[in-house]
Structures are given as structure tokens and as C-alpha cells.
Design a protein around this motif. Structure first.
Motif, short mmCIF file in Angstrom:
data_model
loop_
_atom_site.label_atom_id
_atom_site.label_comp_id
_atom_site.label_asym_id
_atom_site.label_seq_id
_atom_site.Cartn_x
_atom_site.Cartn_y
_atom_site.Cartn_z
N UNK A 231 0.83 -1.21 0.00
CA UNK A 231 0.00 0.00 0.00
C UNK A 231 0.86 1.26 0.00
N UNK A 232 1.81 1.31 0.92
CA UNK A 232 2.68 2.49 1.01
C UNK A 232 3.52 2.66 -0.25
N UNK A 233 3.98 1.55 -0.83
CA UNK A 233 4.79 1.64 -2.06
C UNK A 233 3.96 2.29 -3.16
N UNK A 234 2.70 1.88 -3.28
CA UNK A 234 1.83 2.45 -4.32
C UNK A 234 1.60 3.94 -4.07
N UNK A 235 1.44 4.29 -2.79
CA UNK A 235 1.21 5.70 -2.45
C UNK A 235 2.42 6.55 -2.84
#
Ligand SMILES: [Zn+2]
Length: 455
Positions: A364-368
Motif C-alpha cells: 500500500x505504502x509503495x503504491x502511495x
């Protein structure tokens, strides 16, 4: 040139967070240089490598990714006058103290915050520095990150609307908009690395709608898109934030963001506790990201972000610890736990599982952060992963599900951390800085900043 190879073997559980979400018992992986080249089980053990790491009794997970922080605030934790207020009141207590920050303080507090993050499983962090008094520069944070070896997204924050013009910050803490834009351009040109496995990216990040002008938001977006860097700010944090937006701009924060061009795959907003249904749909439609910061939202009584609804709608959601003056613990694995618990408080026991919470902090954080090279353990991904020792008192009795144990229990600090192929924590010890010296210096400077009479 020969690239150093590393075999990690015998992990009691290897949590990959890959596309199939594989969890491998007795897992192994091979690193070549700064990337992962193979992931599997015992079949990898015969590979000839330069170094082996035997992680029996450990659970290995992808390095956690922190999408929102203000590391300088590590100098102003638990300040008595700011312990019990909501956001605006809390900020007004702290602004005058932050006006005394120096470049040396930025450097040491960044290193302190990063050490704490790394020991809690984080390998990539974003930091949002939005106060630049007394010659402080984003370069001070960047140098600290390089020394400690953390993958870094440095956000050039800014404030330009002081109290005399209807903003929240005191006038002495705001900068001119021309100076902000000029420095933003300088930082991108000096430091931004857009390449795969990049250790340093710059993002542009006016602090919040209540501390910068509409023009600065728009000009910043144009500049960021000219260079292909991301945009970040605070949005819809609490009821006062919503009220300010309605009174000043006649719009909800989401409408204001859309009006400014502050939506898209290159934009992520912190908090979004009060993002309404239309805002959630807008974010999903445009690929706009959210940095969810559960501890800070609880600490400041901002509310419960509708993360379950965001995920169901297809919004990209990552996790952030937020600044150390509103958390005030910078534990990334701790934040995963709080994210799971807080969704349950708000939306029921099935609102978030341990695996879903861990996914927020990895994929999730990587995509953000708009990255496809971190957040999972898979061939071709950056070699960023951490190991927790399962033989701890606080995990005793949960050995049947080591992943869930990390989230439901208290896993303590990591035993190993590998960032960009480099072992930066070994046997629980940070290898890149002398931690006791960092803490000693940090405490001395914090005292100088907040209670000089005690020195
Ligand atoms: Zn923040």
C-alpha cells in the motif's frame, strides 16, 4: 564488476507480499547487489554466494514503508503545553519552539527518527520538513539519511500564509513563495533520482491548505509535474480543518484539492480522516493516495479515517507514523497494529485483518509513493527486508502464525534489516551510526531547544 551476493536462509516464515501473497515456511531468498534475484525454499540453498544469513527462528517481511513523518519533531516530544490539545491548538503551542530550530538539530533529529523507524522494521521513509528557520535546509535531512543508509523520500514542505494574512502559523515561520519555488527547483535538480531502486527522491509538499496560498499550491503542482516528482500535503485532518476549508474556500478539502489540480497518481495526502464519500470516489477515480496515520489521529482526537471504505472503493492507502510530536512513538510495526485496531473500533471486528494491515505498510505504502520496486519480496524488487526474532517473550504462544503475531502482539525491535542490499541492522544493532552518541546529542539539542535553563 562482481555484485556481492547474499543468501538468506531458513526463515521460519518468509512473508513475500508478492502478487500471490505467498508465505513460505523455511523460506530463502538471494540478493545480488541491491536487488532480490530469487525467492523460494530449500532449493536455493546450494547457490554459491558471498555471504549467508541464517534466519532460523525469525520471520522475514518486506521492509515497511513510512509515507508521512516530520522527523524534526523528535526534538519536541510530549511537550507539556501540547500534550492535550487538538490539531490547531497543538500547532500553536509548538510553532514558537520550532522557530528556534537549527541545521544541526534537523540533522540529528532526522537520524534519531530514522534509527527508531529502522529498528521498528521500516526501510523506506518519507519526511515532510515544512519549517526552515535559521538557515535550516532539506539538505540537512538528506545528508542524515545518506549516513544512516535509509531509502528516503524527502518532501520540500513550506508555509507561506502567516497569521497576519489569515493563516495559522506565526509570521516569522513563513517563507516567501518565490523563495519556496526556487528552493524546490534547486532540490529537485540537485538530488532527485527517478531511477529504479532510487535511494533518494524529492517531493514537493506545501504544508496544508491553512498555511499556504491557493497560488502556491497551483504553482507547486505545475513545477512538480514539469520535473515528474510527486506532490504531498495534509488534507481533511479534523473538523476544524473542514470548517477552515468551507469558510475560506467555500469547498470541502477534496473539492479544493481537485480544483487545484492536487489529485492524481503523483499525489498523496496525509490523514484524510474527514474525507467524505465524494472525496473517496474522487481519490479512487484519480489514483490519489492517502497516508493513514492512526496513532496521530488518536493522539489529537482527530477521528477515525474511513480506511475500510477507501480500500473498498479502490483508493491507494499507505501508513505513516506522522511527526514525533503527535505520535509520539515512531514505531512502524506498532503503527500497523494501531491501524488494524482503530479500523475495528470504528467499523467492526472484520474491518481489517492482520494481513491487510501489514499490506498497508508494504504494498500500500509503495503504491502511495508511486513505486513498483519496493513493498514486496520478489525477484526484481529492491533488496529491502527485515527479520524479527520469534523467540521473544512477547511473541510466546503465537508461533503457529508468525505474521499475525507481528501485528497482534508486540514484536519489539528487528533483529536484522537489509536496505538496498546492505545489512544495516545486525543482531539488533544499527551498523551505520553510533546510536548512543546520536541519542546523547539529540537529547542535548532537544534540551537546548525546549528547556535551555536545564542545561
Ligand atoms: Zn503530518
Amino acid at each position: 564488476m562482481h555484485k556481492k551476493t547474499l543468501l538468506v536462509k531458513n526463515a521460519e516464515l518468509l512473508v513475500t507480499m508478492d502478487d500471490e501473497r505467498r508465505e513460505i515456511r523455511k523460506g530463502s531468498l538471494i540478493v545480488e547487489g541491491n536487488r532480490i534475484v530469487a525467492v523460494g525454499g530449500r532449493e536455493l540453498l546450494s547457490a554459491g554466494v558471498d555471504e549467508e544469513l541464517d534466519l532460523r527462528g525469525h520471520v522475514v517481511i518486506p521492509g515497511l514503508i513510512n509515507t508521512h513523518h516530520h522527523m524534526f519533531q523528535s526534538l519536541t516530544r510530549a511537550i507539556p503545553a501540547a500534550q492535550d490539545g487538538e490539531l490547531f491548538n497543538w500547532l500553536q503551542q509548538l510553532y514558537p519552539i520550532w522557530a528556534r530550530l537549527t541545521p544541526e538539530m534537523i540533522h540529528i533529529s532526522t537520524q534519531t527518527a530514522m534509527a527508531e523507524l529502522m529498528l521498528s522494521g521500516c526501510t523506506t521513509a518519507s519526511d515532510h520538513l515544512y519549517v526552515y528557520p535559521n538557515g535550516c535546509r532539506l539538505d540537512d535531512s538528506i545528508e542524515a539519511a545518506r549516513e544512516i543508509g535509509m531509502r528516503f523520500h524527502a518532501c520540500r514542505g513550506s508555509m507561506s500564509v502567516g497569521r497576519s494574512k489569515g493563516g495559522l502559523p506565526p509570521d516569522e515561520l513563513v517563507e516567501s513563495e518565490n523563495a519556496i519555488l526556487e528552493d524546490s527547483r534547486r532540490l529537485i535538480e540537485s538530488y532527485h533520482d527517478a531511477g529504479r531502486y532510487s535511494m533518494l527522491r524529492i517531493a514537493l509538499a506545501p504544508c496544508s491548505p491553512f498555511s499556504v496560498s491557493r497560488e502556491l499550491m497551483q504553482k507547486t503542482a505545475r513545477l512538480a509535474r514539469q520535473y515528474g516528482v510527486s506532490l504531498h500535503t495534509h488534507l481533511a485532518e479534523n473538523d476544524n480543518d473542514i470548517r477552515y476549508s468551507q469558510e475560506r474556500f467555500g469547498m470541502t478539502p477534496a473539492q479544493y484539492a481537485e480544483d487545484l489540480g492536487w489529485v492524481g497518481a503523483d499525489v498523496w495526502h496525509a490523514h484524510c480522516v474527514k474525507l467524505d464519500e465524494a472525496g473517496i470516489a474522487l481519490f479512487a477515480r484519480t489514483g490519489t493516495g492517502v497516508a493513514h496515520c492512526p496513532c496521530s489521529n488518536m493522539r489529537l482526537a482527530s477521528g477515525i479515517a474511513p480506511v475500510r471504505a477507501m480500500l473498498d472503493a479502490g483508493v491507494k492507502v499507505g501508513l505513516g507514523v506522522d511527526g514525533s510530536a503527535s505520535n509520539d512513538a515512531g514505531s512502524m510495526i506498532g503503527e500497523v497494529r494501531q491501524a488494524m485496531l482503530l479500523q475495528r473500533v470504528g467499523f467492526g471486528p472484520d474491518a481489517m485483518t492482520a494481513r491487510q494491515a501489514l499490506e498497508l505498510a508494504t504494498r500500500g505504502s509503495a503504491a502511495v509513493l508511486n513505486r513498483d520496486d519496493i513493498g514486496a519480496i520478489a525477484p526484481g524488487m529492491a533488496a529491502d527486508f527485515v527479520a524479527f526474532d520469534l523467540n521473544r517473550l512477547s511473541l510466546a504462544g503465537a508461533r503457529h502464525d508468525p505474521l499475525a503475531a507481528l501485528v497482534f502482539c508486540n514484536p519489539g525491535e528487528v533483529a536484522y534489516s537489509v536496505i538496498n542490499g546492505r545489512v544495516v541492522i545486525r543482531n539488533g544493532e544499527i551498523q551505520t551510526v553510533r546510536l548512543p552518541e546520536v541519542i546523547e546529542k539529540h537529547n542535548r539539542l532537544a534540551c537546548l531547544l525546549t528547556h535551555p535553563e536545564l542545561l
